[in-house]
Design a protein around this motif. Structure first.
Motif, PDB file in Angstrom:
ATOM      1  N   SER A 187     -15.124  28.864 -37.445  1.00 11.36           N
ATOM      2  CA  SER A 187     -13.948  28.582 -38.104  1.00 11.36           C
ATOM      3  C   SER A 187     -12.985  29.837 -37.518  1.00 11.36           C
ATOM      4  O   SER A 187     -13.603  30.669 -36.565  1.00 11.36           O
ATOM      5  CB  SER A 187     -14.294  28.345 -39.567  1.00 11.36           C
ATOM      6  N   SER A 188     -12.126  29.451 -38.225  1.00 17.02           N
ATOM      7  CA  SER A 188     -10.952  30.517 -37.474  1.00 17.02           C
ATOM      8  C   SER A 188      -9.730  31.288 -38.165  1.00 17.02           C
ATOM      9  O   SER A 188     -10.095  30.618 -39.157  1.00 17.02           O
ATOM     10  CB  SER A 188      -9.723  29.452 -36.945  1.00 17.02           C
ATOM     11  N   ILE A 189     -10.439  33.010 -37.843  1.00 14.95           N
ATOM     12  CA  ILE A 189      -8.695  33.424 -38.882  1.00 14.95           C
ATOM     13  C   ILE A 189      -7.895  33.396 -38.400  1.00 14.95           C
ATOM     14  O   ILE A 189      -8.488  34.324 -37.563  1.00 14.95           O
ATOM     15  CB  ILE A 189     -10.169  34.463 -39.372  1.00 14.95           C
ATOM     16  N   ASN A 190      -6.506  34.048 -39.557  1.00 16.20           N
ATOM     17  CA  ASN A 190      -5.425  34.360 -38.714  1.00 16.20           C
ATOM     18  C   ASN A 190      -5.543  35.347 -38.658  1.00 16.20           C
ATOM     19  O   ASN A 190      -4.380  36.555 -37.786  1.00 16.20           O
ATOM     20  CB  ASN A 190      -4.264  33.469 -39.659  1.00 16.20           C
ATOM     21  N   TYR A 191      -6.312  36.360 -39.504  1.00 17.30           N
ATOM     22  CA  TYR A 191      -5.772  38.112 -39.646  1.00 17.30           C
ATOM     23  C   TYR A 191      -6.537  38.331 -40.690  1.00 17.30           C
ATOM     24  O   TYR A 191      -7.470  37.598 -41.753  1.00 17.30           O
ATOM     25  CB  TYR A 191      -4.824  38.463 -39.674  1.00 17.30           C
ATOM     26  N   SER A 192      -7.250  40.161 -40.883  1.00 15.25           N
ATOM     27  CA  SER A 192      -8.452  40.097 -41.614  1.00 15.25           C
ATOM     28  C   SER A 192      -7.664  42.236 -41.317  1.00 15.25           C
ATOM     29  O   SER A 192      -7.373  42.402 -40.587  1.00 15.25           O
ATOM     30  CB  SER A 192     -10.443  39.998 -41.695  1.00 15.25           C
ATOM     31  N   ILE A 193      -7.700  41.989 -42.996  1.00 16.63           N
ATOM     32  CA  ILE A 193      -7.617  44.124 -43.161  1.00 16.63           C
ATOM     33  C   ILE A 193      -8.751  44.512 -43.604  1.00 16.63           C
ATOM     34  O   ILE A 193      -9.036  43.501 -44.906  1.00 16.63           O
ATOM     35  CB  ILE A 193      -6.516  44.519 -43.762  1.00 16.63           C
ATOM     36  N   TYR A 194      -9.534  44.822 -43.180  1.00 16.21           N
ATOM     37  CA  TYR A 194     -10.797  45.385 -43.896  1.00 16.21           C
ATOM     38  C   TYR A 194     -11.849  46.580 -44.029  1.00 16.21           C
ATOM     39  O   TYR A 194     -11.412  47.526 -43.104  1.00 16.21           O
ATOM     40  CB  TYR A 194     -12.255  44.088 -44.281  1.00 16.21           C
ATOM     41  N   LEU A 195     -12.630  47.329 -44.855  1.00 17.33           N
ATOM     42  CA  LEU A 195     -13.634  48.616 -44.948  1.00 17.33           C
ATOM     43  C   LEU A 195     -14.696  47.971 -44.207  1.00 17.33           C
ATOM     44  O   LEU A 195     -15.291  47.129 -44.937  1.00 17.33           O
ATOM     45  CB  LEU A 195     -13.302  48.591 -46.175  1.00 17.33           C
ATOM     46  N   THR A 199     -14.386  53.384 -42.989  1.00 17.07           N
ATOM     47  CA  THR A 199     -13.025  53.428 -42.240  1.00 17.07           C
ATOM     48  C   THR A 199     -12.208  51.661 -42.698  1.00 17.07           C
ATOM     49  O   THR A 199     -13.135  51.188 -43.368  1.00 17.07           O
ATOM     50  CB  THR A 199     -13.388  53.086 -40.849  1.00 17.07           C
ATOM     51  N   VAL A 200     -10.768  51.437 -42.517  1.00 19.81           N
ATOM     52  CA  VAL A 200     -10.467  50.885 -42.661  1.00 19.81           C
ATOM     53  C   VAL A 200     -10.437  49.871 -41.066  1.00 19.81           C
ATOM     54  O   VAL A 200      -9.719  50.910 -40.296  1.00 19.81           O
ATOM     55  CB  VAL A 200      -9.044  50.956 -43.176  1.00 19.81           C
ATOM     56  N   CYS A 201     -10.314  48.782 -41.426  1.00 21.49           N
ATOM     57  CA  CYS A 201      -9.941  48.107 -39.883  1.00 21.49           C
ATOM     58  C   CYS A 201      -9.135  46.550 -40.045  1.00 21.49           C
ATOM     59  O   CYS A 201      -8.848  46.688 -41.238  1.00 21.49           O
ATOM     60  CB  CYS A 201     -11.394  47.042 -39.356  1.00 21.49           C
ATOM     61  N   ALA A 202      -8.285  46.403 -38.777  1.00 19.53           N
ATOM     62  CA  ALA A 202      -7.474  45.243 -38.650  1.00 19.53           C
ATOM     63  C   ALA A 202      -7.763  44.206 -37.890  1.00 19.53           C
ATOM     64  O   ALA A 202      -8.023  44.884 -36.134  1.00 19.53           O
ATOM     65  CB  ALA A 202      -6.130  45.897 -38.627  1.00 19.53           C
ATOM     66  N   ALA A 203      -7.740  43.078 -37.590  1.00 19.55           N
ATOM     67  CA  ALA A 203      -8.271  42.132 -36.507  1.00 19.55           C
ATOM     68  C   ALA A 203      -7.560  41.215 -36.826  1.00 19.55           C
ATOM     69  O   ALA A 203      -7.264  40.590 -37.916  1.00 19.55           O
ATOM     70  CB  ALA A 203      -9.483  42.092 -35.883  1.00 19.55           C
ATOM     71  N   HIS A 204      -8.005  40.433 -35.860  1.00 17.59           N
ATOM     72  CA  HIS A 204      -7.262  38.475 -35.932  1.00 17.59           C
ATOM     73  C   HIS A 204      -8.158  38.035 -35.181  1.00 17.59           C
ATOM     74  O   HIS A 204      -9.269  38.866 -34.061  1.00 17.59           O
ATOM     75  CB  HIS A 204      -6.429  38.541 -35.666  1.00 17.59           C
TER      76      HIS A 204
END
Length: 199
Positions: A63-71, A75-80
């Protein structure tokens, strides 16, 4: 219409206990250019797994994810996801995961802009640019609901407060990110003083 904004109750916070509660809302649709902004205060870091602030539901392999902001830990990370791989903004050779603190208000902003066939993603913390990268592969979406406070594919939760979430159908400029941060910063008691990169 856009921006899509989720606001808190009269007390100023939506509280997440890190073990079971989360929010969700209807997916606004595939966006190949977008901005996701989250104001959050972390109560505790995840002891294992990921404490996700906002993401698209990811129900099965492939499946696909448009975006994610997560711990991830402290640390905090962001990705798509571009259909085949995760894409993180970089600072030099460092992925976009940055050390943060508990008990402090942060504004995390992830932007995606499109110029011709080039997609550029940028990550900001309290209006300060932290990482950037580009790819010729467009972000993808499975159209499933947006989660607030829960990981996309597992029962792993965010422990803290999220008073405001905003989603735009275009990539905001650095100036606009800064303007939005300044407009709400006075609402929160203790903006972050500094953020360090994790190698």
């Amino acid at each position: 219409g856009f921006p899509v904004t989720i606001s808190s109750d009269f007390q100023g916070n939506l509280s997440f206990n890190g073990t079971s509660n989360y929010g969700s809302f209807t997916n606004p649709g595939l966006m190949t250019a977008f901005t996701v902004s989250v104001w959050a205060k972390i109560t505790a870091f995840p002891s294992s797994g990921l404490g996700t602030l906002i993401t698209e539901q990811y129900p099965s392999a492939g499946s696909s994810i448009n975006y994610s902001i997560y711990l991830s830990g402290s640390t905090v990370c962001a990705a798509h996801f571009n259909g085949s791989a995760w894409i993180w903004p970089y600072t030099g050779t460092t992925t976009s995961c940055y050390t943060v603190s508990t008990g402090t208000w942060y504004n995390f902003v992830y932007t995606m802009t499109k110029t011709n066939n080039v997609y550029t993603s940028d990550f900001y913390i309290n209006a300060t640019a932290k990482g950037s990268t580009y790819t010729d592969s467009a972000p993808t979406s499975n159209g499933n609901p947006i989660y607030i406070g829960r990981r996309w594919d597992a029962a792993e939760y965010f422990n803290g407060s999220i008073p405001v979430v905003s989603i735009y159908n275009r990539g905001l400029t650095a100036s606009e990110v800064s303007q939005n941060y300044s407009a709400l910063a006075s609402r929160f008691a203790s903006p972050v003083a500094s953020v360090t990169m994790t190698q």
